[in-house]
Design a protein around this motif. Sequence first.
Motif, PDB file in Angstrom:
ATOM      1  N   PHE A   1       2.872  -0.514   1.880  1.00  0.00           N
ATOM      2  CA  PHE A   1       3.941   0.064   0.987  1.00  0.00           C
ATOM      3  C   PHE A   1       3.011   0.647  -0.269  1.00  0.00           C
ATOM      4  O   PHE A   1       3.416   1.765  -0.612  1.00  0.00           O
ATOM      5  CB  PHE A   1       4.815  -1.076   0.844  1.00  0.00           C
ATOM      6  CG  PHE A   1       5.980  -0.779  -0.249  1.00  0.00           C
ATOM      7  CD1 PHE A   1       7.047  -0.097   0.040  1.00  0.00           C
ATOM      8  CD2 PHE A   1       5.631  -0.698  -1.639  1.00  0.00           C
ATOM      9  CE1 PHE A   1       7.927   0.283  -0.725  1.00  0.00           C
ATOM     10  CE2 PHE A   1       6.552  -0.461  -2.448  1.00  0.00           C
ATOM     11  CZ  PHE A   1       7.849  -0.005  -1.961  1.00  0.00           C
ATOM     12  N   CYS A   2       2.446  -0.162  -0.674  1.00  0.00           N
ATOM     13  CA  CYS A   2       1.758   0.153  -1.994  1.00  0.00           C
ATOM     14  C   CYS A   2       0.826   1.282  -1.935  1.00  0.00           C
ATOM     15  O   CYS A   2       0.893   2.166  -2.985  1.00  0.00           O
ATOM     16  CB  CYS A   2       0.872  -1.188  -2.537  1.00  0.00           C
ATOM     17  SG  CYS A   2       1.835  -2.460  -2.927  1.00  0.00           S
ATOM     18  N   MET A   3      -0.126   1.289  -0.853  1.00  0.00           N
ATOM     19  CA  MET A   3      -0.989   2.523  -0.755  1.00  0.00           C
ATOM     20  C   MET A   3      -0.158   3.933  -0.475  1.00  0.00           C
ATOM     21  O   MET A   3      -0.236   4.857  -1.016  1.00  0.00           O
ATOM     22  CB  MET A   3      -1.870   2.276   0.410  1.00  0.00           C
ATOM     23  CG  MET A   3      -3.103   3.290   0.465  1.00  0.00           C
ATOM     24  SD  MET A   3      -4.205   3.098  -1.279  1.00  0.00           S
ATOM     25  CE  MET A   3      -5.526   1.879  -0.340  1.00  0.00           C
ATOM     26  N   SER A   4       1.035   3.799   0.258  1.00  0.00           N
ATOM     27  CA  SER A   4       1.747   4.813   0.379  1.00  0.00           C
ATOM     28  C   SER A   4       2.508   5.410  -0.889  1.00  0.00           C
ATOM     29  O   SER A   4       2.575   6.438  -1.209  1.00  0.00           O
ATOM     30  CB  SER A   4       3.034   4.576   1.550  1.00  0.00           C
ATOM     31  OG  SER A   4       2.445   4.189   2.536  1.00  0.00           O
ATOM     32  N   LEU A   5       2.942   4.397  -1.665  1.00  0.00           N
ATOM     33  CA  LEU A   5       3.498   4.818  -2.988  1.00  0.00           C
ATOM     34  C   LEU A   5       2.631   5.404  -3.964  1.00  0.00           C
ATOM     35  O   LEU A   5       3.045   6.452  -4.480  1.00  0.00           O
ATOM     36  CB  LEU A   5       4.101   3.281  -3.673  1.00  0.00           C
ATOM     37  CG  LEU A   5       4.503   3.575  -4.993  1.00  0.00           C
ATOM     38  CD1 LEU A   5       6.107   3.911  -4.620  1.00  0.00           C
ATOM     39  CD2 LEU A   5       4.820   2.057  -5.869  1.00  0.00           C
ATOM     40  N   LEU A   6       1.396   4.977  -3.926  1.00  0.00           N
ATOM     41  CA  LEU A   6       0.254   5.543  -4.755  1.00  0.00           C
ATOM     42  C   LEU A   6       0.208   6.970  -4.329  1.00  0.00           C
ATOM     43  O   LEU A   6      -0.013   7.993  -5.136  1.00  0.00           O
ATOM     44  CB  LEU A   6      -1.031   4.745  -4.848  1.00  0.00           C
ATOM     45  CG  LEU A   6      -2.236   5.376  -5.231  1.00  0.00           C
ATOM     46  CD1 LEU A   6      -1.941   5.368  -6.750  1.00  0.00           C
ATOM     47  CD2 LEU A   6      -3.230   4.466  -5.114  1.00  0.00           C
ATOM     48  N   GLU A   7      -0.321   7.138  -2.978  1.00  0.00           N
ATOM     49  CA  GLU A   7      -0.523   8.499  -2.565  1.00  0.00           C
ATOM     50  C   GLU A   7       0.843   9.406  -2.762  1.00  0.00           C
ATOM     51  O   GLU A   7       0.556  10.653  -3.221  1.00  0.00           O
ATOM     52  CB  GLU A   7      -0.839   8.514  -0.842  1.00  0.00           C
ATOM     53  CG  GLU A   7      -1.754   7.839  -0.517  1.00  0.00           C
ATOM     54  CD  GLU A   7      -3.155   8.315  -0.967  1.00  0.00           C
ATOM     55  OE1 GLU A   7      -3.210   9.527  -1.449  1.00  0.00           O
ATOM     56  OE2 GLU A   7      -4.370   7.771  -0.925  1.00  0.00           O
ATOM     57  N   GLU A   8       2.034   9.090  -2.695  1.00  0.00           N
ATOM     58  CA  GLU A   8       3.144   9.856  -2.663  1.00  0.00           C
ATOM     59  C   GLU A   8       3.535  10.217  -4.186  1.00  0.00           C
ATOM     60  O   GLU A   8       4.207  11.191  -4.464  1.00  0.00           O
ATOM     61  CB  GLU A   8       4.201   9.659  -1.786  1.00  0.00           C
ATOM     62  CG  GLU A   8       3.864   9.555  -0.287  1.00  0.00           C
ATOM     63  CD  GLU A   8       5.186   9.459   0.707  1.00  0.00           C
ATOM     64  OE1 GLU A   8       5.979   9.651   0.090  1.00  0.00           O
ATOM     65  OE2 GLU A   8       4.754   8.939   1.782  1.00  0.00           O
TER      66      GLU A   8
END
Lengths: 450, 450
Positions: B393-400
């Motif tokens: 969740f956190c990595m996706s949040l960062l990337e997007e």
Amino acid sequence: MALRAGDHSQAAMTGVKEKVLTLDTMNSSIRRVEYAVRGPIVLRALELEQELRQGVKKPFTEVIRANIGDAQAMGQKPITFLRQVLALCAHPDLLNSPNFPEDAKRRAEHILRACGGHSLGAYSISSGIQLIREDVARYIQQRDGGISADPDNIFLSTGASNAIVTVLKLLVAGEGRTRSGVLIPIPQYPLYSAALAELNAVQVDYYLDEERVWALDVAELRRALRQAREHCRPCALCVINPGNPTGQVQTRECIEAVIRFAFEERLFLLADEVYQDNVYAEGSQFHSFKKVLTEMGSPYAEQQELASFHSVSKGYMGECGFRGGYVEVVNMDPAVQQQMRKLMSVRLCPPVPGQVLLDVVVSPPAPSDPSFAQFQAPTRPSQELGLAPDMFFCMSLLEETGICVVPGSGFGQREGTYHFRMTILPPMEKLRPLLEKLSQFHAKFTQEYS
Amino acid sequence: MALRAGDHSQAAMTGVKEKVLTLDTMNSSIRRVEYAVRGPIVLRALELEQELRQGVKKPFTEVIRANIGDAQAMGQKPITFLRQVLALCAHPDLLNSPNFPEDAKRRAEHILRACGGHSLGAYSISSGIQLIREDVARYIQQRDGGISADPDNIFLSTGASNAIVTVLKLLVAGEGRTRSGVLIPIPQYPLYSAALAELNAVQVDYYLDEERVWALDVAELRRALRQAREHCRPCALCVINPGNPTGQVQTRECIEAVIRFAFEERLFLLADEVYQDNVYAEGSQFHSFKKVLTEMGSPYAEQQELASFHSVSKGYMGECGFRGGYVEVVNMDPAVQQQMRKLMSVRLCPPVPGQVLLDVVVSPPAPSDPSFAQFQAPTRPSQELGLAPDMFFCMSLLEETGICVVPGSGFGQREGTYHFRMTILPPMEKLRPLLEKLSQFHAKFTQEYS
Ligand SMILES: Cc1ncc(COP(=O)(O)O)c(C=O)c1O
Ligand SMILES: Cc1ncc(COP(=O)(O)O)c(C=O)c1O
């Protein structure tokens, strides 16, 4: 009310419990740590200062601290440009003041732009501000005659002390006969023995040769290593160059021999080079381990692992209180370097004001800058002296004259020899009477006890 | 060219040696350290920032760091008086400037007189400048309604981090089933798990009760302790109050119960109170462990061992980059306290600028001082939020979205539950769109993966 260990029934009866944390239950590695530079002599010096303040009569009126290399405590004035940049960074309203030179302002703005929120008050990234690591890399490259340095191999730290302990921490492992051994010079700077005790690693002593002005001798390294291999796993070799407390500056030949030795014997090299700007003796010149290693070519240049340490505490700036320093790692396994990054990130970041000072130290004003003329390096001596007996001598010296020095045992010395170590940072007008008092005391002492 | 471990014959033949220091040979305790606040998410955030600077197109134009409590990185302005005093101390020529208020000048002179050589550039004594420890003692005494504090029980440090690790270091000992265990809250601030891994101590988790807004429950402490005793020797209990990442503020009753528990079970108490000035919720009030313990009277007041930590990084000042902090020890065995003094002296001293800031924080301008009006505490929120899934969740949040938060696993969470932790330090004009983006992302994410 003090109870013996284990005497719990009585404790329960009287309602008095023993402490949870006692000398018996605490971390025994910490108990083994000895620290000479600030040991019993310094504690007594603090008490004496307090007594003097309270008006107690003594045969002296002030305590003179020749126990630690602390230039500004001894009255050396800080370099104005360094402090201007720092004040501008700390309080950016001053950027509008007409009383600061343009180059100091430009530098402060440059640094602030690289800080989180443009403020010294933000944590930096754990390895230190990118811009400053780039400036350090440029400095190393110039120092080493153009040999390149990579900012990603540079980690800023809370003084050199912190970087040294971090690298040692990565290196130590194992138990019993596979416990890591680390070769350190005797006499040494006592951070090394303290850190190795704390980390439960084996301290492997190699003796510097007092007869040859404390030179490092590879035959002695070999002897120390051979003996150490019988009871531990030696994995690293520490070199202090220029030496503390000896003041010895290693020749290029000596450094080459040490590198060949480390390579053949598979030892990680730690080069403590915090005194690189304190070379005074005629004919002496500082050679960095990185430069010599690189110029030796294959296989050393691509393979020998090295960590080199520097600090803003020493050199001409002597800014000890800011705790700025760095380590450059060379040929370190990238996976280990990643671990080092992680380890440093646990403590968040080194103090930002120390990073700022380091930046100015590694890229001082250029000849075309307004502050160039004012930015002088007030060269000062920093070599150390060697003399006779030990703790008793030092304590008596302190009590009778107020002069605070360190017994040789704290640095290590060959058995049967006795030294003390003093720094000679006090200004001339203090140093002359100090040396006179010292010489009188010494004459009296040797007469009395011989 | 990489060789397998032990493949030395081939190494010798080709002339390529394996590294001395590898993941296999390094200190395995360090390898076990995990550090969430600056883990893979933060490393990726750094890369993204670099890519943005290089002009790479992303669905966002800046990375927003909600991963660490770093107020000034988020745009909070430093308090002028703090920075004036610091600038004056760093560059004492400014003492002649008409542009500084008199009280700032008086304070700077006062502090400089207490510094070696009257300069920030001298090492201070290892436990910190005497004058500043006295001011800290006065501050504690006031905070605690007159209960006295002794400057000799106060040790200044390189951020609270350094003091916490130092106290843990004294506590840990033993091997196998007698290895020290330290109880820490889950979720915790990840310095604790990292330090315990590094020190090879046993981390004993006790869970805060999410259903009761993350309250600390003594029955849960008892459960954790009972289970831990089967495989280690629990010797200390860490409490974070007000909590990070939970924002929970403990009631006085809760603190009393914790103290009774620690006393009965013979646990050394560590109270991380760095958020003592960040209490916002209506009806909440901060009670220091020292005050409660003292007011509980005998036997707690004279016997329960306690270390309480504070920092200049948090509170209204948020001066993270200076690395200032302190620990007060209560009822510590004097012999152990001497060992602690020694241990700190190995690192020479905490950064002096951080000590200076601490001094102003603990004794701010009085109502009669010219800077009083200007010295305001811009109160700001610092509680944390709790939500669903984890690293992905956190990595996706960062990337997007460019929003950098920390997965709950880094702080610890009950199995089967998932959280992330964000700080809400960004200013209002950033925080609103951030929360909007976040809520959109969350809706999309849960729709996509449920
Ligand atoms: C040889 C040597 N290394 C390292 C240090 C540590 O310096 P700092 O931690 O202040 O950078 C010293 C300080 O005296 C030293 O003499
Ligand atoms: C609970 C807690 N303790 C300690 C620290 C360390 O603070 P510092 O080392 O900057 O003083 C932090 C920092 O975020 C924290 O949240």
